[in-house]
Design a protein around this motif. Sequence first.
Motif, short mmCIF file in Angstrom:
data_model
loop_
_atom_site.label_atom_id
_atom_site.label_comp_id
_atom_site.label_asym_id
_atom_site.label_seq_id
_atom_site.Cartn_x
_atom_site.Cartn_y
_atom_site.Cartn_z
N TRP A 224 0.86 -1.18 0.00
CA TRP A 224 0.00 0.00 0.00
C TRP A 224 0.90 1.23 0.00
CZ3 TRP A 224 -0.90 -4.20 3.14
CH2 TRP A 224 -2.14 -4.83 3.00
N ILE A 225 0.55 2.22 -0.81
CA ILE A 225 1.27 3.49 -0.77
C ILE A 225 0.26 4.62 -0.63
CG2 ILE A 225 3.22 2.64 -2.13
CD1 ILE A 225 2.10 4.19 -4.52
N SER A 226 0.68 5.67 0.04
CA SER A 226 -0.19 6.83 0.23
C SER A 226 0.69 8.02 0.59
CB SER A 226 -1.22 6.57 1.32
OG SER A 226 -2.14 7.64 1.41
N VAL A 227 0.05 9.16 0.85
CA VAL A 227 0.72 10.39 1.27
C VAL A 227 0.08 10.82 2.58
CG1 VAL A 227 1.34 12.75 0.66
CG2 VAL A 227 1.13 11.02 -1.14
N LEU A 228 0.89 11.06 3.61
CA LEU A 228 0.36 11.33 4.95
C LEU A 228 0.10 12.80 5.22
CD1 LEU A 228 2.49 8.85 7.09
CD2 LEU A 228 0.07 8.65 6.48
N ASP A 229 0.61 13.70 4.39
CA ASP A 229 0.43 15.13 4.66
C ASP A 229 -1.03 15.56 4.72
OD1 ASP A 229 3.26 16.79 4.37
OD2 ASP A 229 3.26 14.85 3.37
N VAL B 151 20.54 4.28 2.80
CA VAL B 151 19.72 4.37 1.59
C VAL B 151 18.78 3.18 1.54
CG1 VAL B 151 19.72 4.46 -0.92
CG2 VAL B 151 21.56 5.58 0.36
N PHE B 152 17.50 3.44 1.29
CA PHE B 152 16.52 2.36 1.15
C PHE B 152 16.52 1.91 -0.32
CE2 PHE B 152 15.18 4.44 5.00
CZ PHE B 152 14.73 3.40 5.81
N ASP B 153 17.50 1.04 -0.63
CA ASP B 153 17.72 0.70 -2.04
C ASP B 153 16.63 -0.19 -2.62
OD1 ASP B 153 18.32 -1.55 -0.59
OD2 ASP B 153 20.37 -1.78 -1.34
N ARG B 154 15.73 -0.70 -1.81
CA ARG B 154 14.63 -1.50 -2.33
C ARG B 154 13.46 -0.64 -2.82
NH1 ARG B 154 13.72 -6.89 1.44
NH2 ARG B 154 15.88 -7.64 1.43
N VAL B 155 13.46 0.64 -2.45
CA VAL B 155 12.34 1.53 -2.75
C VAL B 155 12.76 2.56 -3.80
CG1 VAL B 155 10.63 3.12 -1.80
CG2 VAL B 155 11.51 1.25 -0.38
N VAL B 156 12.00 2.66 -4.86
CA VAL B 156 12.26 3.65 -5.91
C VAL B 156 10.96 4.42 -6.18
CG1 VAL B 156 12.97 4.07 -8.28
CG2 VAL B 156 14.05 2.22 -6.96
N VAL B 157 11.03 5.75 -6.06
CA VAL B 157 9.89 6.61 -6.36
C VAL B 157 10.16 7.27 -7.71
CG1 VAL B 157 8.40 8.46 -5.52
CG2 VAL B 157 9.65 7.03 -3.88
N GLU B 158 9.24 7.13 -8.65
CA GLU B 158 9.45 7.64 -10.02
C GLU B 158 8.32 8.55 -10.43
OE1 GLU B 158 8.98 8.07 -14.17
OE2 GLU B 158 7.67 6.72 -13.01
N GLN B 159 8.70 9.64 -11.09
CA GLN B 159 7.72 10.59 -11.60
C GLN B 159 8.32 11.34 -12.79
OE1 GLN B 159 6.70 14.27 -9.29
NE2 GLN B 159 4.65 13.35 -9.22
N ASN B 160 7.65 11.23 -13.93
CA ASN B 160 8.09 11.93 -15.14
C ASN B 160 9.55 11.66 -15.49
OD1 ASN B 160 5.52 13.15 -15.28
ND2 ASN B 160 6.19 14.83 -13.95
N SER C 255 1.07 15.14 -7.48
CA SER C 255 0.87 14.69 -8.87
C SER C 255 1.08 13.18 -8.93
CB SER C 255 1.85 15.40 -9.80
OG SER C 255 1.65 16.80 -9.76
N PRO C 256 0.58 12.51 -9.99
CA PRO C 256 0.74 11.06 -10.08
C PRO C 256 2.20 10.61 -10.01
CG PRO C 256 -0.86 11.83 -11.68
CD PRO C 256 -0.24 13.06 -11.09
N PHE C 257 2.45 9.53 -9.28
CA PHE C 257 3.80 8.99 -9.14
C PHE C 257 3.69 7.49 -8.95
CE2 PHE C 257 2.31 9.90 -4.89
CZ PHE C 257 2.75 8.82 -4.13
N LEU D 71 -3.51 10.80 -6.20
CA LEU D 71 -4.39 11.09 -5.07
C LEU D 71 -5.74 11.64 -5.55
CD1 LEU D 71 -2.03 12.76 -2.45
CD2 LEU D 71 -3.24 10.60 -2.19
N GLY D 72 -6.80 11.25 -4.82
CA GLY D 72 -8.12 11.78 -5.15
C GLY D 72 -8.21 13.27 -4.91
#
Length: 660
Positions: free
Chosen positions: A227-232, A280-289, A331-333, A354-355
Amino acid sequence: MKKFSISFAFLIAFLSLFGINPAWSQSGMDTMQAAQLLDLDDANILIQKEDEPVPKWRIISAGDRTLLGYIGSTWDLLRSTGYSGKPIDMLVAVNASGTITGAQLVDHAEPILTLGLSDEDIANYVSGFAGLRMGPEGLEGDAPDVISRATVSTGVIRDSILHTARVLAQSDSGGLERVTYEPATWAALERMGAFATTRVSLRDARAALPNANPPIPDKEGTFLELWISVLDPATIGQNLLGPPGFRRAIAAVPANHDALLVASRGLHSHRGTAWRRSGVFDRVVVEQNGIEYTPLSEGYQRLNQFEAAGAPEVKDASLFAIPRDQIDLSSPFTVTILATRDDEVLPISASLALGETFLRPATAVPVPPPAWREAWEDKTLSLVTLFIMLAILFLILFFQDAFVKRPRLWFWGRTLFLLTTFLWLGMVLGAQLSVVQVVAFLHSLLTGFRWETFLMEPMIFTLWGFTALGLLFWGRGVFCGWLCPFGALQELMNQAAQRLGIKQIVVPNAVHERLWVIKYTLFLSILALSFYSMKDALILAEAEPFKTVISMRFMRAWPFLLFVGIILFAGLFIERAYCRYICPLGAALAIPAKLKIFDWLRRRPQCGRECRLCEQKCTVGAIDPLGRINPNECILCLRCQMIYHDPHTCIVLKRRNRTA
């Protein structure tokens, strides 16, 4: 600074009781105050009041119009509440570089702060946050330690100031809706578009990683559910982490960063252990554009299980601080978790857009969450127990004939109910009505009635609602005789005194009636004085021992304890002596009690003429020599009704039995 020195024009009476919006925030910010908070020359600044994207004051240079900083209210931004459940409000000033230049205590209603601490002590604690910076790597500088005698209160102050400072530091950037809050379950958050999720089974992972060593089990099960989300957004973060956890988590996120949530369960961990050495959390990659970012250990927080109703149980939950200049989480990621076995790699991806609920429209005006709604949710269990008590009391009074015809049921039922009222309703829940609330209500009718004001205190609101109905149906005795914790304490102590053989003092009727003047005079004095000075009225309202016994649980200075001791000692010889002659709340309730619709206390023509037994047995002297029940004094104990129905006690019934 002190709460009750503020004018009643701003409903400070309700601030002291129910926790409404502090009065200062309805007025403007003057240049001198802004300059002091931002450590500037007040002759060279201009102030702009803004309501979006978050409510704040923007401070700019009077010359070149450059940004100098922001000032915000913790109440306006966060609806910050303290140990008492009432507002704690601070002004927080942040300059253009993200440094807290000043923090000022505006308002609080923390009863625990009276235990050896002063407003000045708390004000000094608040001002100690000046100099801290919300830097790109997180908080720079050491925040003041919480005060041991007020751990909860000062902990809330700390989180509220840091959270507010972070919101102000990034208030003009990003498209996330950071203020508006709606309570929601896990399923509701899913429908609003708060999460992206994916799942890979053990067999799918085995097929993708055939040479894994050790091999992936060939059986049903989960390799990774993600599951992924944004907590802000407050609607996401506060529902998932709870209000205290949300404040702490967001306050620790560096400025110009957003809080990415990654949660998972299954055989594979999204965190791994290599990050402990590399950072570094090398298992996690966040990608956008086309831009990829790998989270770092700086800004990482390990999270516990989620608090939202219906949330799944996860194995790992992580908060990663994502720099906004690289990835814009509004924005979408896409988040990809890499599962590596020898030379084989299985990428597991989930994409999130995000909705709209969690994004700030260009023209939106953020609305702070209604604090009363959260208060009711937090006290659900307490409210359930209170409703059960009220339901039992309603049945007792509605079917009082059946109740009083069984003397043992009446005695033990009433005794157990009074014990519950004192111990649970009073000492545990602290639900004690007060004359100050009556005064505040009357002022609200003059200055502007708001339901939100009353809803801030769920227990008090519910008790007053039931008491108001009880006044119409039965009179003041519904509260005074059954639901007042201090009244219950007096009656229980007097019962014990009588069992120990302590002789009771019978007050002559002429003296008894003249002593009533005391409580009515006291109530009218408090009410009249409140129009001149609420502070002085509250001092006079200390004639009520409720705060010392119920709210503060006897943890007060010796003069207050001595006053309570005198009252309780007198009550050993005169049952409910305080209720009968001094209590201003009882006087306040007695006045509208004359409007009661029904008269369900039975009397006979012979009462007061041929028989005065009920008058003699009435423990509060509410029955006059003519046998009439005074609704202003009756506490609805139903003792006279038990006598009325008892064929072995009532003279009229005994005579009928002899002639039958």
